[in-house]
Write an enzyme that holds these catalytic residues in place. Structure first.
Site, PDB file in Angstrom:
ATOM      1  N   GLY A  79      -8.652   9.083  10.106  1.00  0.00           N
ATOM      2  CA  GLY A  79      -8.907   9.062  11.538  1.00  0.00           C
ATOM      3  C   GLY A  79      -9.998   9.996  12.014  1.00  0.00           C
ATOM      4  O   GLY A  79     -10.214  10.140  13.222  1.00  0.00           O
ATOM      5  N   ALA A  92     -10.287   5.903   4.064  1.00  0.00           N
ATOM      6  CA  ALA A  92     -10.196   6.717   5.279  1.00  0.00           C
ATOM      7  C   ALA A  92     -11.500   7.448   5.534  1.00  0.00           C
ATOM      8  O   ALA A  92     -12.223   7.795   4.605  1.00  0.00           O
ATOM      9  CB  ALA A  92      -9.047   7.721   5.157  1.00  0.00           C
ATOM     10  N   GLY A  93     -11.778   7.697   6.820  1.00  0.00           N
ATOM     11  CA  GLY A  93     -12.906   8.546   7.204  1.00  0.00           C
ATOM     12  C   GLY A  93     -14.171   7.819   7.581  1.00  0.00           C
ATOM     13  O   GLY A  93     -15.084   8.428   8.169  1.00  0.00           O
ATOM     14  N   TYR A  96     -10.478   1.016  10.401  1.00  0.00           N
ATOM     15  CA  TYR A  96      -9.681   0.741  11.594  1.00  0.00           C
ATOM     16  C   TYR A  96     -10.020   1.686  12.743  1.00  0.00           C
ATOM     17  O   TYR A  96     -10.298   1.255  13.874  1.00  0.00           O
ATOM     18  CB  TYR A  96      -8.188   0.838  11.269  1.00  0.00           C
ATOM     19  CG  TYR A  96      -7.316   0.760  12.502  1.00  0.00           C
ATOM     20  CD1 TYR A  96      -7.031  -0.463  13.094  1.00  0.00           C
ATOM     21  CD2 TYR A  96      -6.800   1.922  13.082  1.00  0.00           C
ATOM     22  CE1 TYR A  96      -6.254  -0.534  14.239  1.00  0.00           C
ATOM     23  CE2 TYR A  96      -6.019   1.854  14.231  1.00  0.00           C
ATOM     24  CZ  TYR A  96      -5.747   0.626  14.802  1.00  0.00           C
ATOM     25  OH  TYR A  96      -4.989   0.566  15.940  1.00  0.00           O
ATOM     26  N   THR A  97      -9.990   3.009  12.482  1.00  0.00           N
ATOM     27  CA  THR A  97     -10.217   3.971  13.560  1.00  0.00           C
ATOM     28  C   THR A  97     -11.599   3.814  14.160  1.00  0.00           C
ATOM     29  O   THR A  97     -11.777   3.874  15.390  1.00  0.00           O
ATOM     30  CB  THR A  97     -10.031   5.407  13.043  1.00  0.00           C
ATOM     31  OG1 THR A  97      -8.704   5.559  12.524  1.00  0.00           O
ATOM     32  CG2 THR A  97     -10.254   6.423  14.145  1.00  0.00           C
ATOM     33  N   LYS A 113       0.862  -1.184   0.000  1.00  0.00           N
ATOM     34  CA  LYS A 113       0.000   0.000   0.000  1.00  0.00           C
ATOM     35  C   LYS A 113       0.897   1.232   0.000  1.00  0.00           C
ATOM     36  O   LYS A 113       1.834   1.326   0.800  1.00  0.00           O
ATOM     37  CB  LYS A 113      -0.905   0.014   1.229  1.00  0.00           C
ATOM     38  CG  LYS A 113      -1.815   1.233   1.281  1.00  0.00           C
ATOM     39  CD  LYS A 113      -2.584   1.302   2.580  1.00  0.00           C
ATOM     40  CE  LYS A 113      -3.416   2.576   2.643  1.00  0.00           C
ATOM     41  NZ  LYS A 113      -4.064   2.767   3.964  1.00  0.00           N
TER      42      LYS A 113
END
Length: 358
Positions: free
Chosen positions: A260, A286-287, A308-309, A199
């Protein structure tokens, strides 16, 4: 044998026709429906065979034309590689053409850059510093206006010099520090982890952690050439997504919102365009902060989401992970089922008359 390469619509065939005149023939490439053109040109008593290869934006082949262009530059014809490659560029939008120039420089020794349409550039107030460009690239750069046959003698002088001298060492181009670092880390990871999957994230600031699409494209291209399975994190620009595909990305990973942040699909409209036009998997990277947002992304047609977050910051991590699992499965199932159309006006879902008849 001299190959004429270039992006579509840069005047490459005009250069070819001006140099060869009527001394040419056309046909198809062996085993392809792609047309070919070859012609002879005499300069300073020496005869050259010129081959007008199909126009291409990149040597990462995604079409029959691009495959022909790549294979001819790399391997030539009937086991004979071209003695030199003339890469024709458009002086009015030179930056767009340099990707092909750089790719060609990395795989073949003798290259001459022909900056065509110099007359059009002057009309638009565009000035091209040919000596400076030549110094930066390390190869001859010649300006031409093929329609009026200006600069063609100088072009053939450069070709003559390139083919008469000893073969030069293949160019090793150095990119920005961030690109070089990303490639170096990927190589180390492959040695340690014994995997080609990588990645790519290239960011230059720490407040918003926004990806640098331009350098990500360069790193993706370099790693794909080395056999990596590249999955780049990117700002959701549909044009950049297409360029990442052309560079060899195995998937594209646009952000939904800031890393995040758990803010969800703030870039929804652009992600929808990317999904609609992608030929590789699209992973929202993300987000994503809630299971409902993950479900929404999957309903749009995304192939996967990163969360993940959202999971790691939850009060009950196993329970939140299960919620995301169910949301992702529900969203994917809904996408495969085909969502009902959205209307601007009402439409009765049950009959409005006739239900009280005997």
């Amino acid at each position: 044998m001299i190959a004429l390469a270039g992006n579509p619509n840069v005047g490459k065939s005009t250069v070819f026709n001006a140099l060869t005149g009527m001394n040419q023939h056309t046909g198809n490439w062996p085993g392809k429906t792609v047309s070919s053109a070859q012609g002879h040109c005499t300069h300073n008593g020496r005869e050259y065979l010129l081959v007008d290869i199909p126009g291409t934006y990149s040597l990462m082949a995604h079409s029959a034309e691009e495959e022909v262009a790549r294979d001819f530059i790399c391997f030539g014809q009937d086991g004979r590689a071209p003695d030199a490659v003339v890469v024709v560029c458009d002086a009015t939008c030179l930056e767009r053409n340099l990707n092909l120039v750089l790719q060609t420089l990395e795989i073949t020794a003798n290259v001459v850059v022909c900056v065509n349409l110099m007359d059009e550039a002057r009309k638009r107030g565009v000035q091209v510093d040919l000596p400076r460009l030549s110094a930066a690239l390390g190869v001859p750069v010649v300006g031409t206006s093929a329609r009026s046959e200006k600069g063609l003698d100088a072009l053939m002088d450069a070709v003559e010099k390139s083919t008469s001298s000893l073969p030069v060492r293949r160019h090793s181009l150095r990119y920005g520090d961030a690109v070089e670092e990303a490639v170096r880390i990927a190589r180390l990871a492959r040695e340690v982890c014994h995997t080609d999957f990588v990645k790519v994230e290239i960011e230059h600031e720490t407040k918003y952690l926004l990806p640098d699409n331009a350098e990500t494209i360069r790193a993706t291209e370099m790693l794909a050439k080395e056999g990596f399975v590249v999955m780049p994190y990117m700002f959701p620009d549909p044009i950049a997504a297409r360029q990442l595909e052309e560079a060899g990305a195995a998937a594209v990973m646009p952000l939904g919102s800031l890393i995040g942040s758990n803010m969800g699909l703030r870039m929804r409209d652009f992600i929808e365009i990317i999904i609609a036009n992608a030929h590789v998997p699209v992973i929202i990277d993300a987000g994503i902060g809630r299971p409902s947002q993950a479900c929404d992304a999957m309903e749009m047609g995304a192939d996967a989401v990163m969360a993940y977050t959202a999971v790691a910051s939850a009060g009950n991590i196993p329970l939140m992970a299960e919620a995301f699992k169910q949301a992702i499965e529900a969203g994917r199932t809904a996408y495969l089922a085909g969502l009902g159309r959205v209307r601007e006006t009402a439409s009765a879902s049950s009959p409005l008359t006739g239900f009280l008849q005997d």
